[in-house]
Write a protein that holds these residues in place. Structure first.
Motif, mmCIF file in Angstrom:
data_model
loop_
_atom_site.group_PDB
_atom_site.id
_atom_site.type_symbol
_atom_site.label_atom_id
_atom_site.label_comp_id
_atom_site.label_asym_id
_atom_site.label_seq_id
_atom_site.Cartn_x
_atom_site.Cartn_y
_atom_site.Cartn_z
ATOM 1 N N VAL A 76 0.712 -1.305 0.088
ATOM 2 C CA VAL A 76 -0.056 -0.465 -0.003
ATOM 3 C C VAL A 76 0.962 0.985 -0.051
ATOM 4 C CG1 VAL A 76 -1.619 1.574 0.965
ATOM 5 C CG2 VAL A 76 -2.108 -1.313 1.101
ATOM 6 N N SER A 77 1.975 0.848 0.940
ATOM 7 C CA SER A 77 3.016 2.873 0.788
ATOM 8 C C SER A 77 3.456 3.034 -0.082
ATOM 9 C CB SER A 77 3.963 2.563 2.253
ATOM 10 O OG SER A 77 4.598 3.157 2.191
ATOM 11 N N VAL A 78 4.653 1.780 -0.784
ATOM 12 C CA VAL A 78 4.700 1.286 -2.105
ATOM 13 C C VAL A 78 3.901 1.835 -3.796
ATOM 14 C CG1 VAL A 78 6.596 1.124 -3.518
ATOM 15 C CG2 VAL A 78 6.944 0.694 -1.418
ATOM 16 N N SER A 79 2.531 1.431 -3.717
ATOM 17 C CA SER A 79 1.740 1.691 -4.692
ATOM 18 C C SER A 79 1.308 3.142 -4.342
ATOM 19 C CB SER A 79 0.707 0.940 -4.370
ATOM 20 O OG SER A 79 1.142 -0.688 -4.543
ATOM 21 N N SER A 80 1.137 3.819 -3.235
ATOM 22 C CA SER A 80 0.304 5.085 -3.196
ATOM 23 C C SER A 80 2.151 6.423 -4.184
ATOM 24 C CB SER A 80 0.272 5.565 -1.606
ATOM 25 O OG SER A 80 -0.940 4.903 -0.976
ATOM 26 N N GLN A 81 3.072 5.483 -2.905
ATOM 27 C CA GLN A 81 4.097 6.523 -3.708
ATOM 28 C C GLN A 81 4.100 6.401 -5.400
ATOM 29 O OE1 GLN A 81 8.358 4.969 -2.111
ATOM 30 N NE2 GLN A 81 8.932 6.160 -3.929
ATOM 31 N N ARG A 82 4.095 4.945 -5.483
ATOM 32 C CA ARG A 82 4.524 4.990 -7.620
ATOM 33 C C ARG A 82 3.400 5.828 -8.204
ATOM 34 N NH1 ARG A 82 2.981 -0.518 -10.220
ATOM 35 N NH2 ARG A 82 0.438 0.496 -8.422
ATOM 36 N N ASP A 83 1.909 5.566 -7.244
ATOM 37 C CA ASP A 83 1.274 6.275 -8.032
ATOM 38 C C ASP A 83 0.857 7.882 -8.681
ATOM 39 O OD1 ASP A 83 -0.387 4.424 -8.487
ATOM 40 O OD2 ASP A 83 -1.898 4.197 -6.699
ATOM 41 N N SER A 84 1.870 8.336 -6.777
ATOM 42 C CA SER A 84 2.616 10.250 -7.347
ATOM 43 C C SER A 84 3.067 10.589 -7.927
ATOM 44 C CB SER A 84 2.939 9.563 -6.010
ATOM 45 O OG SER A 84 1.630 10.293 -4.679
ATOM 46 N N GLU A 85 4.425 9.386 -8.256
ATOM 47 C CA GLU A 85 5.173 9.865 -9.227
ATOM 48 C C GLU A 85 4.702 9.252 -10.483
ATOM 49 O OE1 GLU A 85 8.206 6.846 -8.640
ATOM 50 O OE2 GLU A 85 9.330 7.811 -6.571
ATOM 51 N N HIS A 86 4.104 8.279 -10.465
ATOM 52 C CA HIS A 86 3.525 8.540 -12.294
ATOM 53 C C HIS A 86 2.302 9.375 -12.967
ATOM 54 C CE1 HIS A 86 4.722 4.739 -13.585
ATOM 55 N NE2 HIS A 86 4.314 3.890 -12.459
ATOM 56 N N ALA A 87 1.824 10.442 -11.694
ATOM 57 C CA ALA A 87 1.089 11.512 -11.619
ATOM 58 C C ALA A 87 1.663 12.951 -11.875
ATOM 59 C CB ALA A 87 0.229 11.238 -10.079
ATOM 60 N N LEU A 88 2.755 12.905 -11.123
ATOM 61 C CA LEU A 88 3.667 13.613 -11.693
ATOM 62 C C LEU A 88 4.387 13.461 -12.934
ATOM 63 C CD1 LEU A 88 5.724 14.221 -8.181
ATOM 64 C CD2 LEU A 88 4.271 16.087 -9.071
ATOM 65 N N ILE A 89 5.118 12.484 -13.000
ATOM 66 C CA ILE A 89 5.579 12.635 -14.782
ATOM 67 C C ILE A 89 4.434 12.300 -16.000
ATOM 68 C CG2 ILE A 89 6.193 10.572 -16.189
ATOM 69 C CD1 ILE A 89 7.204 8.918 -13.844
ATOM 70 N N GLU A 90 3.004 12.626 -15.951
ATOM 71 C CA GLU A 90 2.261 12.768 -16.812
ATOM 72 C C GLU A 90 2.139 13.949 -16.437
ATOM 73 O OE1 GLU A 90 1.112 10.847 -19.153
ATOM 74 O OE2 GLU A 90 1.849 9.514 -18.254
ATOM 75 N N LYS A 91 1.907 14.751 -15.210
ATOM 76 C CA LYS A 91 2.135 16.280 -15.453
ATOM 77 C C LYS A 91 2.713 16.752 -16.083
ATOM 78 C CE LYS A 91 1.287 20.075 -12.202
ATOM 79 N NZ LYS A 91 2.879 20.698 -12.554
ATOM 80 N N GLU A 92 4.124 16.461 -15.561
ATOM 81 C CA GLU A 92 5.127 16.909 -16.583
ATOM 82 C C GLU A 92 5.062 16.646 -17.854
ATOM 83 O OE1 GLU A 92 7.779 19.578 -15.988
ATOM 84 O OE2 GLU A 92 7.430 19.561 -14.629
ATOM 85 N N ARG A 93 5.155 15.673 -18.283
ATOM 86 C CA ARG A 93 4.496 15.245 -19.643
ATOM 87 C C ARG A 93 3.888 16.080 -20.580
ATOM 88 N NH1 ARG A 93 3.730 10.074 -19.323
ATOM 89 N NH2 ARG A 93 6.321 9.857 -20.442
ATOM 90 N N ARG A 94 2.326 16.853 -19.895
ATOM 91 C CA ARG A 94 2.137 17.185 -20.356
ATOM 92 C C ARG A 94 2.267 18.651 -20.396
ATOM 93 N NH1 ARG A 94 -1.854 16.425 -16.933
ATOM 94 N NH2 ARG A 94 -1.608 17.764 -15.089
ATOM 95 N N GLU A 95 3.115 19.146 -19.352
ATOM 96 C CA GLU A 95 3.084 20.523 -19.462
ATOM 97 C C GLU A 95 4.158 21.286 -20.633
ATOM 98 O OE1 GLU A 95 5.002 21.238 -15.602
ATOM 99 O OE2 GLU A 95 2.692 21.895 -15.155
ATOM 100 N N LEU A 96 5.248 19.906 -21.208
ATOM 101 C CA LEU A 96 6.080 19.929 -21.877
ATOM 102 C C LEU A 96 5.340 20.263 -23.819
ATOM 103 C CD1 LEU A 96 8.731 17.230 -20.966
ATOM 104 C CD2 LEU A 96 9.427 19.833 -20.786
ATOM 105 N N ALA A 97 3.996 18.898 -23.488
ATOM 106 C CA ALA A 97 3.738 19.119 -24.835
ATOM 107 C C ALA A 97 2.171 20.592 -24.545
ATOM 108 C CB ALA A 97 2.607 18.350 -25.050
ATOM 109 N N GLU A 98 2.501 21.376 -24.154
ATOM 110 C CA GLU A 98 1.097 22.641 -23.697
ATOM 111 C C GLU A 98 2.028 23.809 -23.564
ATOM 112 O OE1 GLU A 98 -1.270 22.388 -20.804
ATOM 113 O OE2 GLU A 98 -2.676 20.296 -21.449
ATOM 114 N N ALA A 99 2.524 23.602 -23.213
ATOM 115 C CA ALA A 99 4.180 24.756 -23.400
ATOM 116 C C ALA A 99 5.479 24.764 -23.204
ATOM 117 C CB ALA A 99 3.382 25.741 -22.069
ATOM 118 N N PRO A 100 6.022 23.915 -24.053
ATOM 119 C CA PRO A 100 7.585 23.635 -24.191
ATOM 120 C C PRO A 100 8.684 24.794 -24.238
ATOM 121 C CG PRO A 100 6.904 23.752 -26.141
ATOM 122 C CD PRO A 100 5.422 23.891 -25.752
ATOM 123 N N ASP A 101 8.630 25.629 -24.484
ATOM 124 C CA ASP A 101 9.207 27.252 -24.571
ATOM 125 C C ASP A 101 9.500 27.529 -22.590
ATOM 126 O OD1 ASP A 101 9.327 27.377 -26.991
ATOM 127 O OD2 ASP A 101 7.748 29.145 -27.337
#
Length: 239
Positions: A76-101
């Motif tokens: 449970v603990s590591v799953s929560s950590q992994r989910d948080s990391e995946h969410a941050l990765i997806e957020k960063e990927r979206r920001e790079l696509a929307e506002a690369p400059d």
């Protein structure tokens, strides 16, 4: 992933570091808990009765219940950590696509904050963005490696196995030795094992090993002493 040129062999430059350290951490913690919790149960029961069957039943219940509990807790603990990391990765990927400059400007600023000149920071950001923009941003902004996200299954398995191995030490010691010396022998075996696991835990974390060993041994001695006294008192009352 190759080892960087000039890297020292004893430093953590290789891929999979988070996975390995996570597994080691879970393993050491699981072994400690298995040793202490199971030893406390069997010593307490042995303080209340000289019969083998109650000690065996209580010890096996502590081993199985503790191993399952440790595995579930780690998962449970590591799953929560992994989910948080995946969410941050997806957020960063979206920001790079929307506002690369804007993201590039942010990356330059982060390198400047680390002490690089504007010219050097811009050159570094340019080269890393051309190579792998997402990886560059995750590393500098969030200290995350997308290829090295921790696994909850690894942590759960390591914790359960380590707990079981640790629990077997006091359980077998107190069951296989004669009644007259089984408690003292269990105390000795447990404290020695805790000294070893404390040393290993400190070695993994790079902490002071002597202090870690003392903490583990003193804590284990207090736990065993307390449960033995309680078991002896209740055993006397029952008699």
């Amino acid at each position: 992933m190759t080892t960087p040129s000039g890297a020292h062999p004893d430093e953590p430059h290789r891929q999979g570091l988070a996975q390995r350290l996570n597994g080691l951490r879970a393993g050491v913690l699981g072994a400690n808990d298995g040793i202490v919790s199971t030893a406390a149960v069997v010593v307490g029961v042995a303080g209340a009765t000289s019969e083998v069957a109650p000690v065996l039943v209580a010890g096996m219940a502590a081993l199985v219940g503790g191993a399952v509990s440790m595995a579930l807790g780690e998962y449970v603990s590591v799953s929560s950590q992994r989910d948080s990391e995946h969410a941050l990765i997806e957020k960063e990927r979206r920001e790079l696509a929307e506002a690369p400059d804007a993201e590039f400007t942010e990356l330059v600023g982060l390198y400047e904050a680390r002490g690089l000149s504007t010219e050097t920071a811009t050159r570094v950001a340019t080269e890393l963005t051309a190579s792998d923009a997402l990886k560059a941003h995750l590393s500098v902004e969030l200290n995350i490696d997308a290829d090295d996200v921790v696994s909850p299954w690894t942590a759960a398995f390591a914790s359960a196995v380590a707990f079981t191995v640790g629990a077997l030490l006091p359980l077998l010691t107190i069951l296989l030795l004669p009644v007259e010396g089984r408690v003292a022998a269990t105390f000795a075996a447990v404290l020695l094992a805790l000294a070893v696991t404390g040393y290993v835990a400190a070695w993994i974390g790079g902490a002071r090993r002597g202090r870690a060993v003392v903490r583990m041994v003193v804590g284990g001695a207090l736990a065993l002493g307390a449960t033995y006294v309680v078991g002896s008192l209740f055993g006397g009352l029952a008699a």
